[in-house]
Design an enzyme around this catalytic site. Structure first.
Site, short mmCIF file in Angstrom:
data_model
loop_
_atom_site.label_atom_id
_atom_site.label_comp_id
_atom_site.label_asym_id
_atom_site.label_seq_id
_atom_site.Cartn_x
_atom_site.Cartn_y
_atom_site.Cartn_z
N ASP A 453 41.93 37.88 46.32
CA ASP A 453 40.75 38.72 46.50
C ASP A 453 39.53 37.86 46.26
OD1 ASP A 453 42.28 40.87 46.85
OD2 ASP A 453 41.94 41.80 44.90
N ASP A 773 43.78 44.28 42.80
CA ASP A 773 43.31 45.07 41.67
C ASP A 773 43.33 46.55 41.96
OD1 ASP A 773 41.32 45.08 43.51
OD2 ASP A 773 39.81 44.09 42.27
N ASP A 777 46.60 48.16 46.60
CA ASP A 777 47.17 46.82 46.70
C ASP A 777 48.64 46.81 46.28
OD1 ASP A 777 44.87 45.61 47.58
OD2 ASP A 777 44.11 45.24 45.56
#
Length: 1159
Positions: A453, A773, A777
């Site tokens: 990310d 997070d 996901d």
């Protein structure tokens, strides 16, 4: 608030004196929580007079929460229970000893030792010895012969030592797992309101009556009833098996259950049931999480229609016994084992087979030689009185054979792996990696790709608004409030303060002169900071419009990519504030505020112009752009549920550019990854220009590269066919060059990860690590080989699905994980190199010695000592080498790279040649060299000879110095580099040396040793040190020139993987279990329905199938490495209830993992 305890209580409630202080009992609340939707609403309204009244009965304030008074909290715990499900009892040390004793080789040794002991007490008269054809022992040997029992006793003693060491290791391993589990549980905190303040409380501390703040991504820790909610949707599949998200509202369905996931929205709930009284707890209790209740249940298990329903104890979610998980993980036939596990299993099997063959041949040759020599060549008759003596000989041969087997089988391997992993996991905690699944640590060493990310991992997640576009003006620095028209300023302040989660706030800095603390969503904190920079106070606005007054909230989710809040205007009508990604909100705007704060039309060409002149320049500097807008509804109430009608015709107030600086240490970490042969890809929900700018700053892409940066839409267009299905071939053209995927949805992330893992483009399968997070996901984290969840910003759902939690959310910690993973791999290779050298030498010596001299030069007890030092201590010494930066300077080994490289094979064989030469020289010419008596062909109970003691001593010392050689496996010359950094290694080597002196000098008969002179000791040492010099000679020979060397311990090849996985399109073991389980359940269901008491619990809620699904999926998010721990059995019974057939479920140690008996 008043406390109307006298309210009409439910008729059946028996208020005991202890519980009389609260207006309801545990059972009342349990019954209430078993109701669903409208039944629940009716019960709350009829029996309790509404939610607010229920709060006052529980003596809690719906706004301020509990006071937090310790006495009150303690009392609540006593009356309503604690919020934890009691864990399963750990195995006792004795149970572990018993398990260690199950080892086949040890059992064979014990039997042989006992036979040897029994026979050693049998003394035939001397003259018969002549008839039996055995050498007559001299008078001084008689005393020694009396001590014939010592060898048997010594073998038994060695076995005990080995067992104790193994059990102790298992015990400490289990203890570490428990510690790790507790640590993970302590990490899990929840937002609770106490005394008007929101605090993060460990889940176990939550009590009935607490007011909990719930938000997107939470895993609910207890049962509760909704007090206030915004657009709340819950995934209850873990309890009911239904995958549709359930909308929760005060009017329709306010019941919130523990173990369910918040998928959208936010709100507050009053906790009504915790621990074993919550819905999840009830199911665990029903399925016998508590052993005691289980016992009672078995007694009570009613047999109706001749069916006993037996329910095996289940691991509770909190106390899941990780040790069990590991064992099962090792035994279950998986689609693919962890890389290392697969290679080790294959290698161990190969070695085991070779050892078995060698030992069988040894025994055969010894017996045949003895029989032929005695009965064929010397033509002696078989005399009945000689039988015990012959048997003693045969037992001696048998013991030699077993010893060869014991030495050949590297039982230290599992120990080395465990020690290495456990040691690494402990140390990784200090590097901010909380490992949830042991093998993730080692898989990480093989990683070839990391999909990361952006926000918070590569950047600091400390957002600040640095540019703004307000009223036709692009401010490159923040404007001062007096430049702005008051009306516009007012709209900005209200639009930000009201339309953001009230849990996001800015608090004063902890240290003087520090930065203000951002609590909650960091993007919202940046906007609130912008309000503060404009010298305005967002608290005042929020006090004026508290959360209860918000009319409707469309919370942020990955599909909307925006958030909107509706409030009622004092003058009538409604106003909606919206904020979100600039290109998404601007598409929905048809008006904009100009310089004077007047509303003017905003056409498509104006939008394109704004994107070109404002948004792209901001994005190319790495800023995230957000748009703030509003819309008024003046004519009546619009259809709020029709979002597409509501979220249009907005008026744009402002566009802001938010900076999230790159973490200073990230570019260096990414450069390390590139050197280590790992590709880093950035997957972000941000705009492509921002993503590209940040990727350039990090060094993921460098100017002039021909790498791809794609948006989610474009990515999907390139990889899907006309039907919208993902095509692997198309994906294979994209992913090798893809470096940045922007504006991506969680589905895109999952597609990319799955595509890279399933790809067959490279010479070997990619090993992918992913960071995540958000709640969505989860699928990508589970699909990846290693899933990293963010410890700070991550939701509970993401943490549940992950393998490692990054406690500092920092990318550099991932690089450290790679280093540790590679270190584990290398440690095990070092151990293998050492162990196999010893194995090869010991087996050949025992084998040839037995064949030529009818006796192994190394006795059984000596072999066991060698086995102990080379297994237990060497694994401890070599498995705890600390990692060095040089580990990151080579490419990953990959899945198919063999464990034993050609360099290692060269070292193993090279050192074996040296050791064998030395030992054979000593066996056949040692007595002449040292001028001592020969120890060859000694009679049955003869005393130990100096000759064979020297051989044993030299052998051990050569292993000791070879242990130092084994510290390097890539052909490095300096084997002492960094040796003092590893204290364990130094102490093991020193300890072994001292023990060896004691054994030789004082071991006597049990160890078949006798004292040596100083000069003999020096010769032994000199030969041992020769190992180090020989090591230097070996490393000069180039490996390439030795073409004949084979590698060993390969991983699984691609073909095998695909063959095994045919038709297994991502079927986890748990799913297969579920299918098998369902058939079983449907058969048993009609009969089970007679078990009224069980069914009652689920009358209104979770169906049995749902419960099964819940259990079969164990912790259904852990399913990647941890097979489900459900053992649910329905056993048919034809006999009377007293003899109910036990559940046909083998214990996990016996390897029957299906856990089902099919009626």
């Amino acid at each position: 608030m008043t406390n109307p305890t006298e309210h009409a209580l439910p008729a059946n409630s028996t208020v005991e004196s202890r519980e009389g202080d609260f207006g309801c009992t545990v059972m009342d609340l349990r019954k209430l929580m078993e109701l669903r939707s409208t039944d629940g609403v009716d019960q709350i309204n009829v029996h309790y007079g509404g939610v607010m009244n229920l709060c006052s009965r529980l003596k809690t304030n719906p706004v301020e929460g509990l006071s937090g008074n310790p006495a009150d909290l303690e009392k609540r715990k006593q009356v309503f229970g604690q919020n934890l499900i009691p864990p399963k009892k750990p195995k006792t040390f004795l149970e572990l000893v018993w398990e260690a004793l199950q080892d086949v080789t040890l059992i064979i040794l014990e039997i042989a030792a006992i036979i040897s002991l029994v026979l050693s007490f049998y003394r035939p008269p001397g003259e018969e010895n002549k008839q039996c054809g055995l050498p007559v022992s001299s008078p001084e040997d008689e005393g020694e012969a009396e001590a014939g029992w010592i060898e048997g006793a010594a073998i038994l003693f060695s076995v005990i030592i080995v067992v104790l060491v193994t059990a102790f290791n298992d015990w400490s391993k289990e203890k570490q797992f428990r510690g790790l589990q507790n640590r993970i549980e302590k990490e899990q905190k929840f937002a609770v309101i106490r005394n008007g303040h929101i605090i993060q409380l460990p889940v176990a501390e939550i009590v009935v009556g607490d007011i909990a703040q719930i938000k997107y991504g939470d895993l609910l820790p207890a049962d509760g009833i909704l007090i206030q909610g915004n657009d709340l949707k819950i995934d209850e599949s873990s309890l009911t098996g239904e995958s549709d998200h359930v909308k929760k509202s005060l009017e329709r369905d306010p019941m919130l259950l523990s173990g369910t996931h918040v998928m959208e929205g936010s709100g507050r709930m009053v906790v009504t049931a915790v621990g074993i009284n919550s819905q999840t707890g009830i199911i665990f209790t029903l399925l016998g999480a508590n052993e005691g209740e289980e016992e009672e249940k078995k007694k009570k298990a009613k047999t109706q229609d001749g069916v006993a329903l037996e329910i095996q104890p289940l691991n509770s979610q909190e106390g899941i016994d990780n040790e069990e998980k590991e064992k099962k993980a090792a035994k279950l036939p998986k689609k693919e084992k962890s890389v290392l596990q697969g290679k080790l299993t294959r290698l161990a099997v190969q070695i085991g087979k070779a050892g078995l063959i060698m030992s069988a041949i040894t025994v055969l040759i010894l017996i045949l030689y003895f029989v032929i020599d005695n009965f064929v060549i010397h033509r002696r008759p078989w005399l009945s009185e000689c039988t015990p003596i012959y048997i003693q000989y045969f037992v001696k041969f048998f013991i030699i054979g077993i010893t060869v087997l014991v030495v050949a089988v590297p039982e230290g391997l599992p120990l080395a792996v465990t020690i290495s992993l456990a040691y690494s996991v402990k140390k990784m905690m200090k590097d901010n990696n909380l490992v949830r699944h042991l093998d993730a640590c080692e898989t990480m060493g093989n990683a070839t790709a990391i999909c990361s990310d952006k926000t918070g991992t590569l950047t600091m997640n400390r957002m600040t608004v640095v540019q703004a576009y307000i009223g036709d003006t692009h401010y490159h620095q923040l404007p001062s409030p007096d430049v702005l028209v008051p009306k516009v300023l007012d709209l900005i302040v209200n639009g930000i303060s009201i339309n953001s989660a009230y849990t996001s706030k800015i608090l004063p800095p902890e240290k003087e002169g520090g930065l203000p603390r951002q609590v909650g969503n960091k993007t919202e904190c940046a906007l609130l900071g912008f309000v503060t920079d404009l010298k305005q106070d967002y608290h005042a606005v929020r006090n004026e419009v508290p959360e209860e007054k918000l009319y409707k909230v469309y919370t942020f989710n990955s599909v909307r990519k925006s958030m909107s809040t509706v409030i009622e205007k004092p003058s009538g009508g409604y106003r909606m504030y919206s904020k979100g990604a600039s290109e998404i909100i601007l598409r929905k705007c048809n008006r904009i505020l100009d310089k004077r704060g007047e509303v003017v039309p905003f056409k498509n060409k104006d939008r394109d112009e704004m994107v070109r002149t404002v948004i792209e320049p901001m994005a190319s500097q790495g800023l995230r752009t957000l748009c703030i807008a509003y819309r008024d509804f003046n004519d009546g109430e619009p259809p709020w549920d029709n979002e597409s009608e509501i979220l249009t015709e907005l008026t744009c107030i402002a566009v802001v550019g938010i900076e999230d600086p790159v973490r200073p240490e990230v570019p260096e970490a990414i450069a390390k990854c590139k050197r280590a042969g790992i590709t880093v890809r950035m997957v972000t929900g941000d705009n492509i220009n921002t993503a590209r700018a940040i990727a350039t700053k990090c060094g993921i892409v460098t100017p002039g590269d021909d790498f791809l940066c794609l948006e989610g839409k474009e990515f999907n267009r390139l990889i899907r066919n006309e039907k919208g299905e993902v095509e692997q071939e198309k994906l294979d053209k994209i992913w090798p060059k893809l470096r940045v995927l922007a504006r991506s949805s969680p589905t895109d992330k999952h597609t990319l990860v799955k595509g890279i893992i399933d790809s067959t483009v490279g010479e070997q399968r990619q090993v992918v690590a992913v960071t995540g997070d958000g709640t969505n996901d989860g699928p990508a984290l589970k699909k990846a080989d290693v899933g990293f969840a963010m410890g700070i910003a991550g939701t509970d759902v993401a943490k549940e699905a992950s393998d490692i939690i990054l406690t500092d959310d920092n990318f550099t910690s991932i690089v450290k994980a790679v280093m540790w993973g590679r270190n584990v791999y290398d440690s095990i290779s070092k151990f293998l190199q050492f162990q196999l050298t010893v194995n090869v030498v010991a087996v050949i010596v025992a084998f040839t010695g037995a064949c030529i001299t009818q006796d192994s030069p190394l006795k059984a007890v000596q072999m066991l000592w060698v086995n102990l030092i080379m297994d237990t201590f060497a694994s401890l010494a070599l498995a705890t080498e600390p990692p060095t930066e040089s580990l990151l300077k080579r490419r990953p080994y990959g899945r198919n790279k063999p464990l034993i490289s050609r360099t290692m094979m060269k070292n193993i064989l090279g050192h074996a040649v040296y050791q064998l030469t030395v030992i054979f020289f000593l066996v056949f010419a040692g007595e002449k060299f040292f001028d001592i008596d020969s120890g060859r062909k000694a009679p049955l109970h003869s005393p130990p000879s100096q000759h064979y003691t020297i051989i044993f001593n030299t052998f051990v010392l050569m292993q000791l110095f070879n242990e130092i050689n084994s510290r390097k496996i890539h052909g490095e010359r300096n084997v002492f580099a960094g040796i003092f950094r590893n204290l364990i290694f130094c102490s093991v080597v020193l300890g072994t040396f001292i023990s060896q002196i004691i054994i030789v000098e004082f071991g006597g008969k049990p160890f078949s040793c006798t004292k040596l002179t100083l000069s003999q000791w020096f010769w032994c040492l000199f030969i041992g040190i020769g190992e180090l010099l020989w090591g230097q000679i070996i490393s000069t020979i180039p490996t390439q020139s030795l073409k004949f060397l084979k590698e060993a311990g390969h991983g699984t090849t691609k073909e095998e993987i695909t063959k095994d996985a045919e038709g297994l399109d991502e079927i986890d073991h748990a799913e297969m279990e579920l299918r098998r389980g369902q058939i079983l359940w449907f058969r048993g269901l009609n009969r089970i329905q007679t078990q009224i008491d069980v069914i009652n619990t689920f009358q209104t809620g979770a169906s049995f199938k749902g419960v099964l699904k819940r259990q079969t999926m164990g912790q259904h998010l852990d399913v990647k490495h941890v097979p489900s721990s459900s053992y649910v059995t329905v056993a048919p019974v034809t006999s009377p209830p007293t003899t109910s057939v036990p559940a046909a479920v083998s214990s996990p140690t016996l390897g029957n993992q299906s856990g089902e008996s099919v009626p």
